[in-house]
Design a protein around this motif. Structure first.
Motif, PDB file in Angstrom:
ATOM      1  N   ILE A 150      -0.476   4.623   7.860  1.00  0.00           N
ATOM      2  CA  ILE A 150      -0.343   5.711   6.882  1.00  0.00           C
ATOM      3  C   ILE A 150      -1.056   5.343   5.586  1.00  0.00           C
ATOM      4  CG2 ILE A 150       1.323   6.974   5.456  1.00  0.00           C
ATOM      5  CD1 ILE A 150       3.297   6.634   7.892  1.00  0.00           C
ATOM      6  N   LYS A 151      -0.866   4.110   5.124  1.00  0.00           N
ATOM      7  CA  LYS A 151      -1.540   3.675   3.896  1.00  0.00           C
ATOM      8  C   LYS A 151      -3.064   3.676   4.058  1.00  0.00           C
ATOM      9  CE  LYS A 151      -0.022   0.330   1.306  1.00  0.00           C
ATOM     10  NZ  LYS A 151       0.452  -0.996   0.864  1.00  0.00           N
ATOM     11  N   PHE A 152      -3.537   3.165   5.177  1.00  0.00           N
ATOM     12  CA  PHE A 152      -4.985   3.117   5.404  1.00  0.00           C
ATOM     13  C   PHE A 152      -5.568   4.524   5.426  1.00  0.00           C
ATOM     14  CE2 PHE A 152      -4.823  -1.135   7.979  1.00  0.00           C
ATOM     15  CZ  PHE A 152      -4.340  -1.778   6.845  1.00  0.00           C
ATOM     16  N   ALA A 153      -4.868   5.446   6.126  1.00  0.00           N
ATOM     17  CA  ALA A 153      -5.360   6.824   6.230  1.00  0.00           C
ATOM     18  C   ALA A 153      -5.405   7.487   4.859  1.00  0.00           C
ATOM     19  CB  ALA A 153      -4.482   7.623   7.187  1.00  0.00           C
ATOM     20  N   ARG A 154      -4.377   7.279   4.048  1.00  0.00           N
ATOM     21  CA  ARG A 154      -4.349   7.898   2.725  1.00  0.00           C
ATOM     22  C   ARG A 154      -5.440   7.316   1.820  1.00  0.00           C
ATOM     23  NH1 ARG A 154       2.040   8.982   1.052  1.00  0.00           N
ATOM     24  NH2 ARG A 154       2.095  11.101   1.934  1.00  0.00           N
ATOM     25  N   LYS A 155      -5.612   6.010   1.861  1.00  0.00           N
ATOM     26  CA  LYS A 155      -6.641   5.392   1.027  1.00  0.00           C
ATOM     27  C   LYS A 155      -8.029   5.909   1.419  1.00  0.00           C
ATOM     28  CE  LYS A 155      -8.134   2.415  -2.094  1.00  0.00           C
ATOM     29  NZ  LYS A 155      -8.418   1.012  -1.778  1.00  0.00           N
ATOM     30  N   TRP A 156      -8.259   6.006   2.717  1.00  0.00           N
ATOM     31  CA  TRP A 156      -9.547   6.533   3.208  1.00  0.00           C
ATOM     32  C   TRP A 156      -9.732   7.997   2.798  1.00  0.00           C
ATOM     33  CZ3 TRP A 156      -9.639  10.358   7.166  1.00  0.00           C
ATOM     34  CH2 TRP A 156     -10.924  10.719   7.595  1.00  0.00           C
ATOM     35  N   ALA A 157      -8.674   8.816   2.970  1.00  0.00           N
ATOM     36  CA  ALA A 157      -8.775  10.252   2.696  1.00  0.00           C
ATOM     37  C   ALA A 157      -8.962  10.537   1.210  1.00  0.00           C
ATOM     38  CB  ALA A 157      -7.541  10.977   3.218  1.00  0.00           C
ATOM     39  N   LYS A 158      -8.392   9.698   0.348  1.00  0.00           N
ATOM     40  CA  LYS A 158      -8.507   9.945  -1.094  1.00  0.00           C
ATOM     41  C   LYS A 158      -9.920   9.678  -1.619  1.00  0.00           C
ATOM     42  CE  LYS A 158      -3.739   9.872  -2.581  1.00  0.00           C
ATOM     43  NZ  LYS A 158      -2.779   9.426  -3.602  1.00  0.00           N
ATOM     44  N   SER A 211     -11.498   1.300   8.034  1.00  0.00           N
ATOM     45  CA  SER A 211     -11.396  -0.039   7.449  1.00  0.00           C
ATOM     46  C   SER A 211     -12.187  -0.171   6.155  1.00  0.00           C
ATOM     47  CB  SER A 211     -11.891  -1.070   8.470  1.00  0.00           C
ATOM     48  OG  SER A 211     -11.967  -2.354   7.910  1.00  0.00           O
ATOM     49  N   SER A 212     -13.288   0.555   6.063  1.00  0.00           N
ATOM     50  CA  SER A 212     -14.159   0.417   4.896  1.00  0.00           C
ATOM     51  C   SER A 212     -13.498   0.867   3.598  1.00  0.00           C
ATOM     52  CB  SER A 212     -15.447   1.220   5.110  1.00  0.00           C
ATOM     53  OG  SER A 212     -15.174   2.616   5.141  1.00  0.00           O
ATOM     54  N   ALA A 213     -12.402   1.614   3.697  1.00  0.00           N
ATOM     55  CA  ALA A 213     -11.703   2.087   2.492  1.00  0.00           C
ATOM     56  C   ALA A 213     -10.750   1.038   1.926  1.00  0.00           C
ATOM     57  CB  ALA A 213     -10.924   3.361   2.818  1.00  0.00           C
ATOM     58  N   ILE A 214     -10.487  -0.020   2.684  1.00  0.00           N
ATOM     59  CA  ILE A 214      -9.478  -1.011   2.300  1.00  0.00           C
ATOM     60  C   ILE A 214     -10.145  -2.225   1.665  1.00  0.00           C
ATOM     61  CG2 ILE A 214      -7.550  -2.418   3.130  1.00  0.00           C
ATOM     62  CD1 ILE A 214      -7.193   0.669   3.357  1.00  0.00           C
ATOM     63  N   THR A 215      -9.570  -2.675   0.567  1.00  0.00           N
ATOM     64  CA  THR A 215     -10.072  -3.862  -0.126  1.00  0.00           C
ATOM     65  C   THR A 215      -8.959  -4.885  -0.273  1.00  0.00           C
ATOM     66  OG1 THR A 215      -9.562  -2.871  -2.282  1.00  0.00           O
ATOM     67  CG2 THR A 215     -11.779  -2.518  -1.408  1.00  0.00           C
ATOM     68  N   PRO A 216      -9.279  -6.163  -0.514  1.00  0.00           N
ATOM     69  CA  PRO A 216      -8.249  -7.190  -0.674  1.00  0.00           C
ATOM     70  C   PRO A 216      -7.220  -6.797  -1.735  1.00  0.00           C
ATOM     71  CG  PRO A 216     -10.377  -8.225  -0.450  1.00  0.00           C
ATOM     72  CD  PRO A 216     -10.642  -6.750  -0.532  1.00  0.00           C
ATOM     73  N   GLY A 217      -5.946  -6.948  -1.368  1.00  0.00           N
ATOM     74  CA  GLY A 217      -4.853  -6.580  -2.261  1.00  0.00           C
ATOM     75  C   GLY A 217      -4.260  -5.217  -1.966  1.00  0.00           C
ATOM     76  N   ASP A 218      -4.956  -4.385  -1.186  1.00  0.00           N
ATOM     77  CA  ASP A 218      -4.427  -3.064  -0.856  1.00  0.00           C
ATOM     78  C   ASP A 218      -3.195  -3.147   0.036  1.00  0.00           C
ATOM     79  OD1 ASP A 218      -6.219  -1.610  -2.320  1.00  0.00           O
ATOM     80  OD2 ASP A 218      -7.541  -1.126  -0.634  1.00  0.00           O
TER      81      ASP A 218
END
Length: 392
Positions: A109-117, A266-273
């Motif tokens: 859910i977090k990954f999808a939201r970060k990518w979608a935003k 995956s490309s939307a996620i950075t260290p610390g997310d």
């Protein structure tokens, strides 16, 4: 152990009674009073290779003598080997390792939201479906449509929406109403009562989500890793998600979950997310590698299909004899017998006679044997089940 003893020691999150379980071998498990049970619950679909499988025992001893924990601040060899196998055997480009199915869904859910935003700041809504179950932490609980799990814990996190399972037209109306980040669905619902998604429904979701830049998440925590006769259940529908969550049998009995995703997500996620202290623990990963090596074998999966069909046929034969049974549902070794009334007393009487089964929603009893179960053991289990029904 009495209920009073249990409540003296533990927060009462479960209804437990009886002598403690102390050992297991194959499909059988034993309590401290030396009662023997056929385990057709498999630790809630966890013990895919049964109890104390020699290959898992060997992998456990070897890894325990090398490295048990190092944290995710560093690479570990067991983790790398395991992640490579997950990617090799699935659609995924990247993997996040955690400890459980709930955690895998939280990450999804977090990954999808970060990518979608990245597309729109308001693109955070999540759609899930009736009778679905995705976990008990707040994000996963928010995605779980069954209100009984919400009671007493409101308010739920914002942005979660529900619609009827297998009803694309209802889903489309909701999806058209807001900016959605994700749709999460179990291709074959477990806790919800063994409900199979149709191929048409999953393909409609795939087409819509792709067109509207919405992440499609398949929750295969209960239906994946060989339980329905293919390594992943999505293979049976030829519908590929953007994210898939897996757990339960993945760690061979140790806590291990995974969120598998495409490179784009995956490309939307950075260290610390996101992060986890214990996720991808070397000990669990060593068992996970052995699980994947064993269950991905086409010969092993073919045997699951054959014996799963054998169990289903036996249960259908029983269902024809008893009008208290409404239907037999599911695929492979994720099967359910749905009754017209609450079957809890049937589950208890089966346990008293040496057969462990598990309840599910909608008056359904789940049959989740280890994937190594033999036809002889299936016949014994169904025999106990039918004797209980005939005594009612």
């Amino acid at each position: 152990m009495s209920t009073a003893d249990y409540n003296r020691l533990f927060v009462p999150t479960y209804n437990r009674s009886g002598a403690p379980m102390v050992k297991g071998s194959g499909v059988k498990i034993y309590d401290s009073e030396n009662n023997e049970y056929l385990d057709f619950g498999s630790g809630i679909a966890v013990n895919a290779l049964g109890h104390c499988h020699p290959l898992l025992h060997e992998a456990l001893l070897h890894q325990a003598s090398e490295l048990v924990h190092a944290s995710n601040l560093y690479f570990t060899e067991a983790q790398i080997v395991f992640a490579e196998k997950l990617i090799k055997h699935s659609f995924a480009d990247k993997v996040f390792l955690c400890n459980s199915g709930t955690e895998a869904n939280e990450a999804a859910i977090k990954f999808a939201r970060k990518w979608a935003k990245k597309i729109s700041p308001q693109k955070f809504h999540v759609l899930s479906f009736s009778e679905g179950f995705h976990g008990r932490t707040y994000g996963a609980l928010g995605a779980t449509s069954q209100s009984k799990f919400h009671m007493g814990f409101e308010p739920m996190p914002q942005g979660f929406h529900y619609c009827p399972f297998n009803d694309f037209e209802s889903a489309k109306k909701i999806l058209d109403s807001e900016e959605f980040a994700a749709v999460i669905v179990e291709p074959l619902q477990g806790e919800g009562g063994i409900n199979c998604a149709t191929t048409v429904f999953l393909r409609q979701l795939r087409e819509y989500t792709h067109k509207h830049s919405i992440a499609l998440i398949f929750d295969e925590i209960q239906c994946g890793i060989g339980r329905t006769g293919t390594l992943w259940h999505y293979e049976q529908h030829n519908v590929i998600p953007d994210i898939m969550t897996v757990a339960k049998p993945l760690g061979g009995g140790l806590p291990l979950g995974a969120t598998l995703c495409t490179e784009e997500i995956s490309s939307a996620i950075t260290p610390g997310d996101h992060g986890t202290t214990f996720g991808g623990n070397p000990l669990a990963c060593a068992l996970g590698t052995q699980i994947l090596d064993t269950i991905s074998d086409p010969v092993f999966l073919r045997r699951v299909k054959i014996n799963g069909a054998w169990l289903k046929e036996k249960l259908v034969d029983v269902a024809r004899k008893y009008d208290i049974i409404e239907s037999v549902r599911g695929e492979g070794f994720l099967l359910g017998v749905r009754f017209k009334d609450n079957p809890q007393h049937i589950v208890q009487q089966c346990r008293d006679k040496g057969l462990l089964l598990i309840n599910a929603n909608l008056n359904t009893v789940r049959f989740l044997p280890p994937l190594i179960v033999t036809q002889e053991e299936i016949n014994s289990a169904v025999g106990i089940f039918e004797r209980v029904l005939s005594s009612l």
